[in-house]
Design a protein around this motif. Structure first.
Motif, short mmCIF file in Angstrom:
data_model
loop_
_atom_site.label_atom_id
_atom_site.label_comp_id
_atom_site.label_asym_id
_atom_site.label_seq_id
_atom_site.Cartn_x
_atom_site.Cartn_y
_atom_site.Cartn_z
N ARG A 108 37.35 -1.75 6.86
CA ARG A 108 36.93 -2.66 7.92
C ARG A 108 38.17 -3.39 8.45
O ARG A 108 38.82 -4.15 7.73
CB ARG A 108 35.91 -3.67 7.39
N TYR A 109 38.51 -3.13 9.69
CA TYR A 109 39.69 -3.72 10.31
C TYR A 109 39.26 -4.80 11.30
O TYR A 109 38.44 -4.55 12.18
CB TYR A 109 40.50 -2.65 11.05
N PHE A 110 39.82 -6.00 11.15
CA PHE A 110 39.48 -7.13 12.01
C PHE A 110 40.63 -7.36 12.99
O PHE A 110 41.79 -7.51 12.59
CB PHE A 110 39.22 -8.37 11.16
N LEU A 140 46.27 -6.13 13.31
CA LEU A 140 45.16 -6.59 12.48
C LEU A 140 45.25 -8.08 12.18
O LEU A 140 46.33 -8.62 11.94
CB LEU A 140 45.13 -5.81 11.16
N GLU A 141 44.09 -8.72 12.17
CA GLU A 141 43.97 -10.10 11.71
C GLU A 141 43.52 -10.14 10.25
O GLU A 141 43.55 -11.17 9.60
CB GLU A 141 42.95 -10.84 12.58
N GLY A 142 43.09 -9.00 9.74
CA GLY A 142 42.62 -8.89 8.36
C GLY A 142 42.00 -7.53 8.13
O GLY A 142 41.79 -6.76 9.08
N ALA A 143 41.73 -7.21 6.88
CA ALA A 143 41.13 -5.91 6.56
C ALA A 143 40.41 -6.00 5.22
O ALA A 143 40.76 -6.82 4.35
CB ALA A 143 42.20 -4.82 6.51
N GLU A 144 39.39 -5.16 5.07
CA GLU A 144 38.69 -5.01 3.79
C GLU A 144 38.50 -3.52 3.57
O GLU A 144 37.90 -2.83 4.39
CB GLU A 144 37.33 -5.70 3.83
N ILE A 145 39.02 -3.01 2.46
CA ILE A 145 38.94 -1.58 2.18
C ILE A 145 38.23 -1.37 0.84
O ILE A 145 38.66 -1.88 -0.20
CB ILE A 145 40.34 -0.93 2.14
N LYS A 146 37.13 -0.63 0.88
CA LYS A 146 36.37 -0.30 -0.30
C LYS A 146 36.15 1.21 -0.35
O LYS A 146 36.41 1.92 0.63
CB LYS A 146 35.01 -1.02 -0.30
N HIS A 147 35.65 1.69 -1.47
CA HIS A 147 35.36 3.12 -1.63
C HIS A 147 33.90 3.27 -2.08
O HIS A 147 33.35 2.40 -2.74
CB HIS A 147 36.29 3.75 -2.65
N ALA A 148 33.32 4.40 -1.69
CA ALA A 148 31.92 4.64 -2.04
C ALA A 148 31.71 6.12 -2.31
O ALA A 148 32.50 6.97 -1.90
CB ALA A 148 31.01 4.18 -0.90
N ARG A 149 30.61 6.41 -3.00
CA ARG A 149 30.24 7.80 -3.25
C ARG A 149 28.72 7.91 -3.27
O ARG A 149 28.01 6.91 -3.48
CB ARG A 149 30.83 8.31 -4.57
N ARG A 150 28.24 9.11 -3.04
CA ARG A 150 26.79 9.32 -3.07
C ARG A 150 26.28 9.15 -4.50
O ARG A 150 26.85 9.71 -5.44
CB ARG A 150 26.46 10.74 -2.58
N PRO A 151 25.20 8.38 -4.71
CA PRO A 151 24.65 8.21 -6.06
C PRO A 151 24.14 9.54 -6.60
O PRO A 151 23.74 10.43 -5.84
CB PRO A 151 23.49 7.22 -5.85
#
Length: 230
Positions: free
Chosen positions: A129-131, A213-224
């Protein structure tokens, strides 16, 4: 305009959807997203956050933001679903992206594609997520378009995709309210591969987007496990 919904849920017991303690709420949730998919006529996918598995992403499609927010959300069917889930599951946030929900297929992998679609076939999906200050939106977009091939070339086995958030989060902070948000999805074989990208020369070129960028949030996900798309 068809849009993609991206929502983040949190299990109040801090366990994952695959935890035995959440077996009952999992069944209710799967029943609920089946109703959503039937209503919206788009598939719905669930993704478990890797950093904290008690968080769960929902990815789905709608004919428009209004269809979701003004018709489905207040409907009796949805209200009944949320009533069944409210003791166990809470909504952290919800947003809509200008990504065509027609691309929501785990089989749609195209290394030459533009930033559209979500690489749902990948073992791990990075959600960035890039702000961005609205005044720098055009510069960010052109810089991303120019340098995204560095990311594509490194991921090899998957693709990237993303879009602009259509409904900025409303807060009391006027300065925060002024930020636009771009969500970038990239597919990886493992988180370690994503981290290795940050150590390459190619990342220096791709990383030019950071200047806007004013900020960023980087996460990771996978299919359950044992949870197919609905």
């Amino acid at each position: 305009m068809p849009v993609t919904e991206l929502a983040l849920f949190h299990f109040k017991n801090n366990k994952s959807i695959d935890s035995p303690e959440n077996e009952a709420v999992k069944a209710k949730l799967l029943s609920g997203i089946k109703d959503q998919a039937s209503y919206a006529s788009y598939p719905v996918y669930l993704l478990t956050q890797v950093e904290d598995p008690s968080y769960l992403y929902l990815v789905g499609g709608w004919e428009s933001v209004e269809t979701h927010m003004e018709k489905w959300i207040p409907s009796k069917t949805n209200q009944d679903i949320m009533l069944q889930l409210q003791d166990n599951l809470e909504v952290a946030w919800l947003q809509h992206l200008d990504v065509s929900p027609g691309t929501l297929s785990p089989d749609s992998v195209n290394l030459e594609s533009e930033c559209s679609g979500i690489p749902l076939a990948a073992p791990v999906i990075a959600i960035s997520r890039y702000f961005i200050n609205p005044l720098k939106r055009g510069d960010f977009q052109s810089t991303l378009a120019t340098n995204k091939h560095h990311l594509l070339e490194f991921t090899k086995a998957s693709s990237i995709g993303g879009g602009w958030r259509l409904d900025p989060e409303k807060t009391e902070d006027v300065e925060t309210n002024m930020k636009d948000e771009f969500v970038l999805f990239s597919g990886w074989g493992a988180i370690e591969n994503h981290l290795k990208f940050a150590e390459t020369e190619s990342f220096k070129e791709f990383g030019k987007i950071k200047g806007y960028l004013e900020g960023a949030e980087i996460k990771h996900a996978r299919r359950p496990s044992n949870v197919a798309a609905v």
